[in-house]
Design an enzyme around this catalytic site. Structure first.
Site, PDB file in Angstrom:
ATOM      1  N   ASN A  15      35.108  41.346  56.401  1.00 19.94           N
ATOM      2  CA  ASN A  15      33.755  41.787  56.763  1.00 19.94           C
ATOM      3  C   ASN A  15      32.898  41.951  55.521  1.00 19.94           C
ATOM      4  OD1 ASN A  15      34.510  42.176  59.493  1.00 19.94           O
ATOM      5  ND2 ASN A  15      35.254  44.233  59.057  1.00 19.94           N
ATOM      6  N   ALA A 255      38.917  52.058  52.916  1.00 22.43           N
ATOM      7  CA  ALA A 255      39.936  51.133  52.369  1.00 22.43           C
ATOM      8  C   ALA A 255      41.105  51.841  51.691  1.00 22.43           C
ATOM      9  CB  ALA A 255      39.334  50.095  51.420  1.00 22.43           C
ATOM     10  N   ALA A 256      41.202  53.165  51.817  1.00 22.39           N
ATOM     11  CA  ALA A 256      42.377  53.852  51.253  1.00 22.39           C
ATOM     12  C   ALA A 256      43.647  53.366  51.964  1.00 22.39           C
ATOM     13  CB  ALA A 256      42.225  55.362  51.393  1.00 22.39           C
ATOM     14  N   GLY A 257      43.568  53.260  53.298  1.00 16.41           N
ATOM     15  CA  GLY A 257      44.729  52.786  54.056  1.00 16.41           C
ATOM     16  C   GLY A 257      45.065  51.341  53.713  1.00 16.41           C
ATOM     17  N   ASP A 258      44.034  50.525  53.506  1.00 13.56           N
ATOM     18  CA  ASP A 258      44.269  49.111  53.158  1.00 13.56           C
ATOM     19  C   ASP A 258      44.919  48.996  51.783  1.00 13.56           C
ATOM     20  OD1 ASP A 258      42.989  48.445  55.543  1.00 13.56           O
ATOM     21  OD2 ASP A 258      41.028  48.419  54.565  1.00 13.56           O
TER      22      ASP A 258
HETATM   23  O1  RIB Z   1      39.543  49.805  56.376  1.00 11.66           O
HETATM   24  C1  RIB Z   1      38.230  49.741  55.898  1.00 11.66           C
HETATM   25  C2  RIB Z   1      37.529  48.555  56.476  1.00 11.66           C
HETATM   26  O2  RIB Z   1      37.377  48.736  57.866  1.00 11.66           O
HETATM   27  C3  RIB Z   1      36.125  48.318  55.964  1.00 11.66           C
HETATM   28  O3  RIB Z   1      36.102  47.532  54.800  1.00 11.66           O
HETATM   29  C4  RIB Z   1      35.417  47.699  57.158  1.00 11.66           C
HETATM   30  O4  RIB Z   1      35.019  46.382  56.948  1.00 11.66           O
HETATM   31  C5  RIB Z   1      36.399  47.828  58.323  1.00 11.66           C
HETATM   32  O5  RIB Z   1      37.045  46.645  58.554  1.00 11.66           O
END
Ligand code: RIB
Length: 305
Positions: A15, A255-258
């Site tokens: 995104n 984005a901490a989880g990512d």
């Molecule tokens: O996990 C965070 C993400 O969730 C953001 O970057 C947003 O694009 C959504 O996908």
């Protein structure tokens, strides 16, 4: 899983994040003034791919973008991270994924995603990337793209002895299908997603154990439940392991989880034990919350290892 194979295939979303800082989140029907608008690269799949690449993994991304300006910028950004984008497909006449994000004073966020091209990711896209998945060390996925593609990717990976890691975010309205869960080796929900999966609220060690056992009864081998600034829980040899997070001043938790998921996968491909991999993932996630934006906040290997 000590291995020289550092290839991690990430199947998922991308995104463009439109981010605004607010004093408090608006009520329905309310207009409030925000500040500090920024656009940033985001999307759970792309964020995880960036985390893998910045932390030294070999990231192969399988995704869909529109043939629009956001898609153009995104593709260039992914390539500049060293991510293999040969299986990122552009589609004419469809918007690339967009997320509107508000972040409050404590760093918490509210996110609305318009999936756009992400929603076209299909089992055929997975078939085209089959050779990459078969030869990977790990397959990492989230739930911002349609389930049929994820089910097919998990099946293909499992059949070929490739470990499947699923971050069940955002959690869907319907329970996750068995045909997906039975092929998942490691699932990484946060406490809210774990509660959706199990009906169990995590309030202490006992409820964490009950939640993990219930998830395992659904066919998943291992569960790691992230609990924000408290760190993460898992079970090892049937004993509860709680890995504390590093205490930091959070400015934006997006984005901490990512970051956690990408870092965990890289650590596992380096042969680290699960507990050490979780500790490293907690450290990486803690760094990410001290910075604004999704991908701009993801740390590098030099900061984490
Ligand atoms: O996990 C965070 C993400 O969730 C953001 O970057 C947003 O694009 C959504 O996908």
């Amino acid at each position: 899983m000590a291995t020289n194979n550092k290839k991690i295939v990430i199947v998922g979303s991308s995104n463009t994040d439109l981010v605004v800082r607010v004093e408090h989140f608006p009520q329905a029907g309310e207009t409030i003034m925000g500040s500090d608008f920024m656009t940033a690269q985001g999307g759970k799949g792309a964020n995880q791919a960036v985390a893998v690449a910045r932390l030294g993994g070999e990231a192969v991304f399988v995704a869909r973008l529109g043939n629009d300006a956001f898609g153009e910028v995104t593709l260039a950004a992914l390539r500049s991270e060293g991510i293999d984008t040969r299986h990122v497909t552009r589609t004419e006449g469809v918007a690339s994924g967009v997320a509107t994000i508000t972040v409050d004073k404590s760093g918490e966020n509210c996110i609305v995603v318009a999936g756009g091209a992400n929603m076209l990711l299909s089992p055929e896209d997975i078939a085209k990337a089959a050779e990459e998945i078969r030869s990977a060390s790990l397959l990492l996925m989230q739930l911002e793209t349609p389930l049929p593609a994820l089910i097919e990717a998990a099946r293909l990976a499992h059949e070929n002895g490739v470990k499947v890691v699923l971050n069940p975010a955002p959690y869907p309205k319907q329970p996750l299908p068995m045909e997906l869960l039975q092929n998942v080796d490691i699932i990484i929900p946060n406490e809210t997603e774990a509660a959706y999966m199990t009906g169990i609220q995590i309030t202490d060690d006992d409820s964490a154990i009950a939640s993990i056992r219930k998830i395992q009864s659904m066919g998943v081998k291992e569960a790691i439940i992230t609990v924000g600034k408290q760190g993460a829980y898992t079970l090892s040899d049937n004993q509860l392991v709680r890995v504390p997070a590093v205490a930091v001043q959070a400015v934006d938790t997006t984005a901490a989880g990512d970051t956690f998921c990408g870092a965990l996968c890289v650590a596992l491909t380096k042969g680290m034990s699960m507990t050490d991999a979780i500790a490293l993932a907690c450290k990486a996630a803690s760094i990410s919350v001290t910075r604004r934006g999704a991908q701009p906040s993801v740390p590098t290997a030099a900061e984490v290892f």
